[in-house]
Design a protein around this motif. Sequence first.
Motif, PDB file in Angstrom:
ATOM      1  N   GLU A 304       3.000  87.860 167.550  1.00 20.37           N
ATOM      2  CA  GLU A 304       4.112  87.411 166.730  1.00 20.37           C
ATOM      3  C   GLU A 304       3.803  86.040 166.120  1.00 20.37           C
ATOM      4  O   GLU A 304       2.893  85.349 166.529  1.00 20.37           O
ATOM      5  CB  GLU A 304       5.380  87.325 167.590  1.00 20.37           C
ATOM      6  N   GLY A 305       4.644  85.663 165.150  1.00 22.21           N
ATOM      7  CA  GLY A 305       4.544  84.338 164.556  1.00 22.21           C
ATOM      8  C   GLY A 305       3.493  84.198 163.481  1.00 22.21           C
ATOM      9  O   GLY A 305       3.140  83.072 163.103  1.00 22.21           O
ATOM     10  N   ALA A 306       2.975  85.313 162.978  1.00 20.92           N
ATOM     11  CA  ALA A 306       1.954  85.245 161.934  1.00 20.92           C
ATOM     12  C   ALA A 306       2.582  84.843 160.608  1.00 20.92           C
ATOM     13  O   ALA A 306       3.743  85.168 160.335  1.00 20.92           O
ATOM     14  CB  ALA A 306       1.256  86.594 161.795  1.00 20.92           C
ATOM     15  N   PRO A 307       1.870  84.144 159.764  1.00 22.42           N
ATOM     16  CA  PRO A 307       2.418  83.772 158.454  1.00 22.42           C
ATOM     17  C   PRO A 307       2.565  84.998 157.559  1.00 22.42           C
ATOM     18  O   PRO A 307       1.821  85.976 157.698  1.00 22.42           O
ATOM     19  CB  PRO A 307       1.359  82.804 157.903  1.00 22.42           C
ATOM     20  N   PRO A 308       3.519  84.963 156.605  1.00 25.44           N
ATOM     21  CA  PRO A 308       3.682  86.113 155.704  1.00 25.44           C
ATOM     22  C   PRO A 308       2.562  86.230 154.687  1.00 25.44           C
ATOM     23  O   PRO A 308       2.282  87.322 154.176  1.00 25.44           O
ATOM     24  CB  PRO A 308       5.024  85.834 155.027  1.00 25.44           C
ATOM     25  N   TYR A 309       1.960  85.098 154.368  1.00 20.95           N
ATOM     26  CA  TYR A 309       0.801  85.119 153.470  1.00 20.95           C
ATOM     27  C   TYR A 309      -0.013  83.859 153.724  1.00 20.95           C
ATOM     28  O   TYR A 309       0.436  82.932 154.411  1.00 20.95           O
ATOM     29  CB  TYR A 309       1.226  85.230 152.004  1.00 20.95           C
ATOM     30  N   ASP A 310      -1.226  83.815 153.169  1.00 21.29           N
ATOM     31  CA  ASP A 310      -2.118  82.675 153.359  1.00 21.29           C
ATOM     32  C   ASP A 310      -2.086  81.834 152.089  1.00 21.29           C
ATOM     33  O   ASP A 310      -2.679  82.227 151.073  1.00 21.29           O
ATOM     34  CB  ASP A 310      -3.538  83.178 153.652  1.00 21.29           C
ATOM     35  N   PRO A 311      -1.408  80.683 152.090  1.00 20.14           N
ATOM     36  CA  PRO A 311      -1.246  79.928 150.838  1.00 20.14           C
ATOM     37  C   PRO A 311      -2.556  79.591 150.128  1.00 20.14           C
ATOM     38  O   PRO A 311      -2.633  79.740 148.900  1.00 20.14           O
ATOM     39  CB  PRO A 311      -0.485  78.667 151.285  1.00 20.14           C
ATOM     40  N   PRO A 312      -3.610  79.128 150.837  1.00 19.45           N
ATOM     41  CA  PRO A 312      -4.838  78.833 150.079  1.00 19.45           C
ATOM     42  C   PRO A 312      -5.496  80.084 149.497  1.00 19.45           C
ATOM     43  O   PRO A 312      -6.188  80.003 148.487  1.00 19.45           O
ATOM     44  CB  PRO A 312      -5.746  78.181 151.125  1.00 19.45           C
ATOM     45  N   PHE A 313      -5.268  81.235 150.148  1.00 18.59           N
ATOM     46  CA  PHE A 313      -5.900  82.474 149.682  1.00 18.59           C
ATOM     47  C   PHE A 313      -4.864  83.599 149.687  1.00 18.59           C
ATOM     48  O   PHE A 313      -4.883  84.493 150.533  1.00 18.59           O
ATOM     49  CB  PHE A 313      -7.100  82.840 150.561  1.00 18.59           C
ATOM     50  N   PRO A 314      -3.951  83.571 148.711  1.00 14.20           N
ATOM     51  CA  PRO A 314      -2.935  84.620 148.653  1.00 14.20           C
ATOM     52  C   PRO A 314      -3.514  85.998 148.351  1.00 14.20           C
ATOM     53  O   PRO A 314      -2.808  87.005 148.433  1.00 14.20           O
ATOM     54  CB  PRO A 314      -2.007  84.142 147.529  1.00 14.20           C
ATOM     55  N   GLU A 315      -4.803  86.038 148.025  1.00 14.18           N
ATOM     56  CA  GLU A 315      -5.457  87.338 147.811  1.00 14.18           C
ATOM     57  C   GLU A 315      -5.490  88.172 149.091  1.00 14.18           C
ATOM     58  O   GLU A 315      -5.602  89.410 149.030  1.00 14.18           O
ATOM     59  CB  GLU A 315      -6.893  87.131 147.319  1.00 14.18           C
ATOM     60  N   LEU A 316      -5.444  87.517 150.244  1.00 15.19           N
ATOM     61  CA  LEU A 316      -5.459  88.241 151.514  1.00 15.19           C
ATOM     62  C   LEU A 316      -4.137  88.986 151.696  1.00 15.19           C
ATOM     63  O   LEU A 316      -3.062  88.453 151.421  1.00 15.19           O
ATOM     64  CB  LEU A 316      -5.665  87.278 152.683  1.00 15.19           C
ATOM     65  N   MET A 317      -4.231  90.200 152.205  1.00 19.16           N
ATOM     66  CA  MET A 317      -3.047  91.020 152.469  1.00 19.16           C
ATOM     67  C   MET A 317      -2.775  90.992 153.959  1.00 19.16           C
ATOM     68  O   MET A 317      -3.544  91.537 154.755  1.00 19.16           O
ATOM     69  CB  MET A 317      -3.280  92.438 151.958  1.00 19.16           C
ATOM     70  N   LEU A 318      -1.668  90.325 154.348  1.00 14.98           N
ATOM     71  CA  LEU A 318      -1.363  90.087 155.755  1.00 14.98           C
ATOM     72  C   LEU A 318      -0.291  91.063 156.242  1.00 14.98           C
ATOM     73  O   LEU A 318       0.704  91.293 155.555  1.00 14.98           O
ATOM     74  CB  LEU A 318      -0.893  88.650 155.952  1.00 14.98           C
ATOM     75  N   HIS A 319      -0.494  91.593 157.451  1.00 17.04           N
ATOM     76  CA  HIS A 319       0.397  92.603 158.002  1.00 17.04           C
ATOM     77  C   HIS A 319       0.874  92.164 159.379  1.00 17.04           C
ATOM     78  O   HIS A 319       0.060  91.896 160.271  1.00 17.04           O
ATOM     79  CB  HIS A 319      -0.324  93.951 158.128  1.00 17.04           C
ATOM     80  N   PRO A 320       2.190  92.085 159.599  1.00 11.74           N
ATOM     81  CA  PRO A 320       2.694  91.723 160.916  1.00 11.74           C
ATOM     82  C   PRO A 320       2.387  92.794 161.948  1.00 11.74           C
ATOM     83  O   PRO A 320       1.951  93.895 161.608  1.00 11.74           O
ATOM     84  CB  PRO A 320       4.198  91.573 160.698  1.00 11.74           C
ATOM     85  N   PRO A 321       2.597  92.485 163.227  1.00  9.40           N
ATOM     86  CA  PRO A 321       2.234  93.437 164.290  1.00  9.40           C
ATOM     87  C   PRO A 321       2.874  94.809 164.083  1.00  9.40           C
ATOM     88  O   PRO A 321       4.037  94.929 163.719  1.00  9.40           O
ATOM     89  CB  PRO A 321       2.781  92.769 165.557  1.00  9.40           C
TER      90      PRO A 321
END
Length: 544
Positions: A304-321
């Motif tokens: 838990e607690g992962a960021p919704p996106y990576d500000p320096p690299f918004p190209e990354l697609m982030l998925h919560p648990p």
Amino acid sequence: MTDTASSPAHPPLLVSPADRPLPLFTVAQLRALEVEGAALLPEHTLMARAGAASAQYLVEHAAHDGSLGAEHAVWIAAGPGNNGGDALVAATRLRQAGIAAEVCMPIEATADDARWALVEARAAGVPISHVPPPSLDGYGWVIDGLFGIGLRRALEGVFADLALRMSARAGTRGRVLALDVPSGLDSDTGNVVGGGTAVRATDTVTFLGAKPGLYMTHGRDLAGSLTVAPLGVDLPVAHDVVRLNAPSLFAGHFPDRSFASHKGTFGSLAVVGGDTGMCGAPILAARAALHAGAGKVHVAFIGEGAPPYDPPFPELMLHPPGTLGFGLEAMDAVAIGCGMGHGPRAVSSLRQAIACDLPLLLDADALNLIAREASLAAALVARGASSAGGNVAPQLETGGAAGTCVLTPHPLEAARLMGCDAAQVQRDRIGAARALAARYGAVVVLKGAGTVIASPDGRAAVNPTGNAALATGGTGDVLGGVIGALLAERLPSYEAALAGVYLHGWAAETLTASGRGPAGVTAGELAPVVRDLLNRLIYPARDR
């Protein structure tokens, strides 16, 4: 073995190993080749060539830096065996070239070739003493000719004292040349023989061929700048000989980046990891994957607690648990383990990743879970056997082969996988990497000083790039991301590992050369440099 010295080509006396996939010969292999060579060549030929090559090395360097001359003699420590004989020949050749050289031989030569060299040196008027001078400070160069390969016990007595004095000389900006290997260094493993002392040289001229121990563990620190003297001999090279990692081993496997390319051309990578409080690890890996050329990079968090996106690299697609619902089947490769933890969600994610039929990289906590959970280890073994189809070699020869796997342990993780301790792994890094590759049917990247890359088909390489700039948290995550990207780009697993390790180490060296290392380099600084080097090496700018 063939004698090529009299051929019209006249092979060079000295060869730089830089960017060459040189074979790395063990003591046993070299002893067998020396016996064969002695039967084909005139008596004393190899020793005469070794001494001549060593003298030539000094002469060439002195011509550039003025380190030899009337006020800068050469002091030579000679042992009683053939390494001492090589040193005596070097002294003779230097004296014949008008360079002052004196020898300290605490124990008279015992080997036949060395006794011949001693007679030659005395006939040439080389001063030979049994006692070293009070100080080595007045000499332009100091030569370590005490013991070469095959030393079985720790240096002791006068030889240990000489090793310490020569090492101190190297530490005060003096020039110390080791002949073949620094005395006290195990040329097979890079460890110090018997846990004793060894000479720290600034330069090493190694004979016949390069040795793995010169690039592993303590070898690079002790050997300094390395040059190979082939001695005019062509050494036969077996298929399974260990090689020095070099661009020619992997550069031809990269995909073309044509104008018609699109993001799908270069693959989608899923980076799985990041338990609660450790989300930075998969972010580092994912950023590295972007810089290494992957078309699309997803990050699937475990905690838990992962960021919704990576500000320096918004190209990354982030998925919560639990939301990697798009399915691993949509990916081209998976890199799992960085910051993943050991909880139930980590176990189930790893089980899912092992079951998928995609190129897979296992790092960090994924490796610890394999070592801890027998069912996961059995699944990984079964995966390796299945991907090989009963014959490992053909599987690994094809680009982007489904099911191929890369493991990237550091020595302690490797020890857990093998059921031993890290000291045992370090005693034989090549053997440990090959054993793990055979056990799991996977390519193994055994990290550390002289990273070893081993394939289950018998191929193995030792990496020559990298330095202490990598000794900081997160650099392993960056390496995993780079190799994961190359797997997604459909490089074969062995070549992806070779390329990733080489570029990762080269980036650390580049940062150091620019004054930003080795102290204080952060893991995140490596990825942009990897990108620069990748484009310089594989995709140089050219007119179209």
